[in-house]
Scaffold this active site. Structure first.
Site, PDB file in Angstrom:
ATOM      1  N   TYR A 291       0.848  -1.204   0.000  1.00  0.00           N
ATOM      2  CA  TYR A 291       0.000   0.000   0.000  1.00  0.00           C
ATOM      3  C   TYR A 291       0.885   1.256   0.000  1.00  0.00           C
ATOM      4  O   TYR A 291       0.472   2.315  -0.470  1.00  0.00           O
ATOM      5  CB  TYR A 291      -0.971  -0.005   1.187  1.00  0.00           C
TER       6      TYR A 291
ATOM      7  N   LYS B  38      -3.607   8.271   3.338  1.00  0.00           N
ATOM      8  CA  LYS B  38      -4.948   7.974   3.885  1.00  0.00           C
ATOM      9  C   LYS B  38      -5.012   8.294   5.386  1.00  0.00           C
ATOM     10  O   LYS B  38      -6.071   8.674   5.890  1.00  0.00           O
ATOM     11  CB  LYS B  38      -5.313   6.505   3.645  1.00  0.00           C
TER      12      LYS B  38
HETATM   13  P1  NAD Z   1     -11.402   4.331  -9.347  1.00  0.00           P
HETATM   14  O1  NAD Z   1     -10.178   4.271 -10.201  1.00  0.00           O
HETATM   15  O2  NAD Z   1     -12.653   3.829  -9.909  1.00  0.00           O
HETATM   16  O3  NAD Z   1     -11.643   5.803  -8.788  1.00  0.00           O
HETATM   17  C1  NAD Z   1     -10.588   6.701  -8.520  1.00  0.00           C
HETATM   18  C2  NAD Z   1     -11.057   8.028  -9.047  1.00  0.00           C
HETATM   19  O4  NAD Z   1     -10.116   9.059  -8.742  1.00  0.00           O
HETATM   20  C3  NAD Z   1     -11.231   8.022 -10.577  1.00  0.00           C
HETATM   21  O5  NAD Z   1     -12.549   8.364 -10.910  1.00  0.00           O
HETATM   22  C4  NAD Z   1     -10.267   9.085 -11.039  1.00  0.00           C
HETATM   23  O6  NAD Z   1     -10.742   9.810 -12.159  1.00  0.00           O
HETATM   24  C5  NAD Z   1     -10.222   9.969  -9.803  1.00  0.00           C
HETATM   25  N1  NAD Z   1      -9.115  10.917  -9.856  1.00  0.00           N
HETATM   26  C6  NAD Z   1      -7.774  10.668  -9.868  1.00  0.00           C
HETATM   27  N2  NAD Z   1      -7.103  11.835  -9.989  1.00  0.00           N
HETATM   28  C7  NAD Z   1      -8.030  12.820 -10.046  1.00  0.00           C
HETATM   29  C8  NAD Z   1      -7.977  14.228 -10.194  1.00  0.00           C
HETATM   30  N3  NAD Z   1      -6.814  14.887 -10.324  1.00  0.00           N
HETATM   31  N4  NAD Z   1      -9.136  14.940 -10.203  1.00  0.00           N
HETATM   32  C9  NAD Z   1     -10.326  14.306 -10.090  1.00  0.00           C
HETATM   33  N5  NAD Z   1     -10.452  12.976  -9.971  1.00  0.00           N
HETATM   34  C10 NAD Z   1      -9.314  12.245  -9.952  1.00  0.00           C
HETATM   35  O7  NAD Z   1     -11.000   3.515  -8.007  1.00  0.00           O
HETATM   36  P2  NAD Z   1     -11.746   3.334  -6.605  1.00  0.00           P
HETATM   37  O8  NAD Z   1     -11.076   2.164  -5.983  1.00  0.00           O
HETATM   38  O9  NAD Z   1     -13.220   3.346  -6.780  1.00  0.00           O
HETATM   39  O10 NAD Z   1     -11.264   4.615  -5.798  1.00  0.00           O
HETATM   40  C11 NAD Z   1     -12.150   5.507  -5.146  1.00  0.00           C
HETATM   41  C12 NAD Z   1     -11.661   5.780  -3.737  1.00  0.00           C
HETATM   42  O11 NAD Z   1     -11.820   4.601  -2.944  1.00  0.00           O
HETATM   43  C13 NAD Z   1     -10.182   6.153  -3.617  1.00  0.00           C
HETATM   44  O12 NAD Z   1     -10.034   7.164  -2.642  1.00  0.00           O
HETATM   45  C14 NAD Z   1      -9.548   4.869  -3.132  1.00  0.00           C
HETATM   46  O13 NAD Z   1      -8.336   5.078  -2.446  1.00  0.00           O
HETATM   47  C15 NAD Z   1     -10.648   4.394  -2.200  1.00  0.00           C
HETATM   48  N6  NAD Z   1     -10.598   2.988  -1.791  1.00  0.00           N
HETATM   49  C16 NAD Z   1     -10.474   2.002  -2.712  1.00  0.00           C
HETATM   50  C17 NAD Z   1     -10.424   0.687  -2.293  1.00  0.00           C
HETATM   51  C18 NAD Z   1     -10.269  -0.411  -3.299  1.00  0.00           C
HETATM   52  O14 NAD Z   1      -9.892  -1.517  -2.901  1.00  0.00           O
HETATM   53  N7  NAD Z   1     -10.572  -0.187  -4.568  1.00  0.00           N
HETATM   54  C19 NAD Z   1     -10.518   0.369  -0.932  1.00  0.00           C
HETATM   55  C20 NAD Z   1     -10.649   1.394  -0.002  1.00  0.00           C
HETATM   56  C21 NAD Z   1     -10.680   2.715  -0.450  1.00  0.00           C
END
Ligand code: NAD
Length: 255
Positions: A156, A163
């Site tokens: 990570y 985070k």
């Molecule tokens: P995802 O790739 O679908 O979403 C990430 C989003 O961030 C995308 O829509 C992307 O366009 C956006 N992004 C990146 N840079 C950007 C910028 N400069 N301006 C605007 N938007 C921007 O992936 P996800 O996993 O759905 O991620 C969403 C959130 O969930 C993140 O914060 C991620 O850390 C968190 N998260 C994910 C997981 C997992 O396992 N996937 C677990 C816990 C938390």
């Protein structure tokens, strides 16, 4: 249908495609009666996001790169003009440059770390600042975090400290905005196979481990995360703020 978000207006930042956690949340918000504004990162993302915005009957679908203040100003001006208020905001945005994400924290570059922090953490603060005057009737802000904020999770890497800063920011924002009945919470989700997650080394292994060790012996879906997000955005959670709420089939309680 349970319309616990009936009459509520919400902004969704972070849909990339149908696998996105933000999409699961947006679909749940809509199913519970909310009207939504949706953003997309850039022209490359637009054709993936626009059809999803149409499925949500979203009256606002605009470009927002959170590093571009003029785009954020235009977005909030549109929300103000169309709705005159905002009830809730979902921030589901994360980014770190690949070299920094895939290397040791010890070796991370100052620029890469700063970029990850700006896009994944300070962007929440900026969005809250823009939303505050529109949440005059109170409001709910939600962001997405992960267990790696709290414990060291292999691979990570720099997203751990980023985070951790995000979860701490949630607590400070909750205190500062609480006087206006604006609630701020983080959802700490278990691993989900998304575009962002695919940037992590050996993510499949991490998912296998999560499913094996979680008390409920399962992974979580974006629909399940969405249901929790809808609850937290609704009046049913009106006394819940400043929290990091786990949606991880109980994984975080394991020693
Ligand atoms: P995802 O790739 O679908 O979403 C990430 C989003 O961030 C995308 O829509 C992307 O366009 C956006 N992004 C990146 N840079 C950007 C910028 N400069 N301006 C605007 N938007 C921007 O992936 P996800 O996993 O759905 O991620 C969403 C959130 O969930 C993140 O914060 C991620 O850390 C968190 N998260 C994910 C997981 C997992 O396992 N996937 C677990 C816990 C938390």
């Amino acid at each position: 249908m349970n319309a616990m978000l009936s009459g509520k207006k919400g902004l969704i930042v972070g849909i990339a495609n149908e696998a996105s956690i933000a999409w699961g949340c947006a679909a749940a918000f809509r199913a519970h009666g909310a009207e939504l504004a949706v953003t997309y990162l850039n022209e490359k993302a637009e054709p993936h996001v626009r059809p999803l915005a149409a499925k949500l009957d979203a009256p606002i679908c605009m470009k927002l790169d959170v590093t571009q203040p003029t785009e954020q100003e235009a977005l909030f001006a549109e929300i103000k003009q169309r709705w005159g208020k905002l009830d809730f905001l979902l921030h589901a945005v994360a980014f770190a440059p690949k070299a920094d994400l895939n290397g040791r924290v010890t070796d991370s570059s100052a620029d890469g770390f700063a970029q990850a922090m700006d896009i994944s953490c300070h962007s929440l603060i900026r969005l809250c600042r823009s939303a505050e005057p529109l949440m005059h009737g109170g409001g709910a802000v939600l962001t997405l975090s992960y267990y790696g904020a709290e414990k060291v999770v292999t691979n990570y890497n720099i997203m751990g400290p980023v985070k951790a800063a995000l979860e701490s920011s949630v607590r400070y924002l909750a205190v500062e905005l609480g006087t206006q009945k604006i609630r701020v919470n983080a959802l700490s989700a278990g691993p989900v196979k998304t575009r962002a997650a695919s940037g992590l080394t050996d993510f499949d292994k991490l998912m296998e481990d999560a499913a094996a060790r979680a008390p409920l012996h399962q992974l979580v879906t974006i629909q399940q995360i969405g249901e929790m997000a809808a609850f937290l955005a609704s009046g049913s959670a009106e006394t819940v703020t400043g929290q990091t709420i786990y949606i991880d089939a109980g994984f975080n309680i394991r020693g």
